[in-house]
Scaffold this motif. Structure first.
Motif, short mmCIF file in Angstrom:
data_model
loop_
_atom_site.label_atom_id
_atom_site.label_comp_id
_atom_site.label_asym_id
_atom_site.label_seq_id
_atom_site.Cartn_x
_atom_site.Cartn_y
_atom_site.Cartn_z
N ILE A 135 -5.19 2.23 -0.26
CA ILE A 135 -5.76 0.89 -0.25
C ILE A 135 -7.17 0.92 -0.85
CG2 ILE A 135 -4.46 0.15 1.80
CD1 ILE A 135 -7.02 0.67 3.45
N LYS A 180 -11.20 -7.35 -0.57
CA LYS A 180 -9.83 -7.03 -0.97
C LYS A 180 -9.36 -5.78 -0.24
CE LYS A 180 -7.36 -4.38 -4.22
NZ LYS A 180 -7.44 -2.93 -4.54
N GLU A 235 -6.25 -5.56 2.34
CA GLU A 235 -5.17 -4.60 2.11
C GLU A 235 -4.96 -3.71 3.32
OE1 GLU A 235 -4.70 -3.40 -2.55
OE2 GLU A 235 -6.48 -2.63 -1.52
N CYS A 251 -1.41 -3.24 5.12
CA CYS A 251 -0.80 -1.92 5.13
C CYS A 251 -0.49 -1.46 6.56
CB CYS A 251 -1.74 -0.94 4.44
SG CYS A 251 -1.12 0.76 4.34
N LEU A 308 -0.28 -9.05 -0.51
CA LEU A 308 -1.54 -9.53 -1.06
C LEU A 308 -1.31 -10.35 -2.32
CD1 LEU A 308 -4.71 -9.32 -0.94
CD2 LEU A 308 -4.48 -7.41 -2.52
N GLY A 342 0.78 -1.23 0.00
CA GLY A 342 0.00 0.00 0.00
C GLY A 342 0.81 1.28 0.00
#
Length: 460
Positions: A304, A316, A320, A324, A336, A294
């Motif tokens: 993100i 997702k 993320e 992050c 990821l 990220g």
């Protein structure tokens, strides 16, 4: 002017933003979340959740219509659009309150307003209470995305809709033309078709649900056509004009007429007015470029979720967010892996998938073993009156790695998590074959689809 200082500030309160704020607070950071609209973002308020509430109403309507097949006689059901919409809004409101509770529970400071970067480690937030300067070593941009607006088709709430207008219609149109046959377009096609609207769908790609496995896409297309939905694939919208109370839409080689047009032709990232000018943050095609954790090109600035690019999925964004924040905290999260993100379409029939399609695997040079199991051979599906659809698995022929899994049928969106876990654990066909699935259950077809890839089926 007020001034506040935090360790981390998240801009945007959707499924990426609020999860990032919670995880940061759990890790001991002084955390703030800036949101200019509703907590929960588009997903909770105008996307994932309210659409599923409406689709549930459509499912109940279909079930009542088919009650006689189950030995139950009922009067002909009549859909109440206003009540359906009211219920969907109540569902969203309830979850919105839940996010507010989570912010308080985790001691996250919520600042209402629009945030702009204003120098390294600094944000300017403008809201109803005035302007606030927020200082933070780390800033996560989770501003999401919005519907792409097509030329000459600006949503007006009357004859041109985006997903927002489609969620709160004042009345049912006689006919609806949906531009875009991805998940959003097909879900709305299913909903409005169930309520008796004449629905047409236009897609530039040669098939609907173009990111799904070709066999899945073809099966869904056949089912939608059988339900009375008109599909125009491989067609571009060449022109639109309003004649009286109707739209005349010229496609490649044909013209389609409709009362209302719903644009579901993709999204664009919310990157405007964030103060990115003069920073090292790079934007391409309305999305912020990041690395696997990220991080943007600007120290201390991260992005993100939908604003950071595809796949545009709430889960997702949430995943993320965790990656992050944990990276910021000095932990060692795994980057990821997009191939392990499941995708779901809540149409009728439902679609769920993870990993490579058969074509993608072969194009990547993988020798494959493919298994298929129809629900018509599944006792639970037959008993439920839902024998349509199938499950398809794609394995690497040499290693037995599960490369992908694809499903179409009743409640497959609740089943795909089994294959998601299998991929995360790097399971091969051996572990999946050895797994005991409950009987009777639709999930037994997941087992059969694995066995089918190795010519070991028992119930087919």
């Amino acid at each position: 002017m007020n001034k506040q200082e935090f360790d981390l500030v998240v801009v945007g309160g959707g499924p990426g933003g609020y999860v990032a704020a919670i995880r940061a607070a759990q890790l001991g950071m002084r955390t703030a979340l800036v949101e200019k609209a509703e907590l929960g973002g588009i997903c909770l308020n105008w996307g994932c959740i309210p659409t599923k509430a409406l689709l549930r109403s459509a499912d109940v309507l279909r079930l009542v219509r088919d009650a006689s097949k189950f030995g139950i006689e009922v009067a002909a059901p009549k859909p109440d659009l206003a009540a359906m919409v009211e219920r969907s809004r109540k569902v969203s409101a309830q979850l919105n309150k839940g996010v507010s509770h989570l912010m308080k529970k985790n001691k996250v400071s919520v600042i209402h307003g629009h945030a702009r970067l204003a120098g390294r480690g600094q944000l300017q937030v403008r809201g109803e209470a005035g302007e606030t300067t927020v200082l933070a070593k780390h800033v996560i941009l989770a501003t999401g995305a919005r519907a792409r607006e097509l030329p000459g088709l600006k949503p007006d709430g009357e004859s041109v809709w985006s997903y927002r207008e489609a969620l709160v219609p004042r009345s049912l149109p006689g006919s609806l033309l949906i531009i875009g046959a991805g998940a959003i377009g097909i879900e709305f096609a299913s909903f409005y078709n169930a309520l008796g609207v004449q629905v047409s769908v236009v897609e530039m790609a040669p098939r609907i649900l173009p990111v799904e496995d070709e066999e899945i896409s073809a099966y869904v297309a056949g089912q939608l056509i059988e339900q009375g939905i008109q599909l125009h694939t491989g067609c571009a919208v060449q022109s639109t004009r309003r004649e009286g109370s109707k739209w005349q839409v010229a496609l490649t080689g044909k013209t389609v007429e409709a009362d209302v047009i719903l644009s579901a032709a993709g999204i664009v990232g919310n990157v405007e007015n964030l103060g990115l000018e003069g920073t090292a943050v790079k934007v391409e095609k309305s999305h912020i470029i990041t690395d696997a954790f990220g991080r943007t090109g600007e120290p201390g600035v991260y992005a993100i979720g939908d604003v950071a690019g595809a796949p545009w999925l709430a889960h997702k964004a949430s995943h993320e967010a965790i990656i992050c924040v944990e990276k910021i905290a000095g932990l060692h999260p795994h980057a990821l892996d997009a191939s392990r993100i499941p995708a779901c379409t809540y149409s009728h029939p439902q679609v769920a998938s993870i990993g490579m399609t058969e074509a993608q695997a072969r194009n990547a040079g993988r020798k494959t073993r493919v298994g298929k199991a129809p629900f018509a051979a599944n006792g639970k599906a037959i008993a439920m009156g839902e024998p349509g659809g199938f499950i398809k698995t794609v394995f690497d022929a040499a290693s037995g790695e599960l490369l992908g899994a694809h499903m179409v049928g009743e409640e497959v969106t609740e089943m795909i998590q089994g294959y998601a876990i299998a991929r995360e654990l790097e399971s091969t066909e051996a572990e999946l074959m050895a797994t005991i699935f409950p009987h009777p259950s639709q999930s037994e077809s997941m087992h059969e689809a694995v066995l089918a890839a190795y010519e070991r089926t028992v119930n087919m």
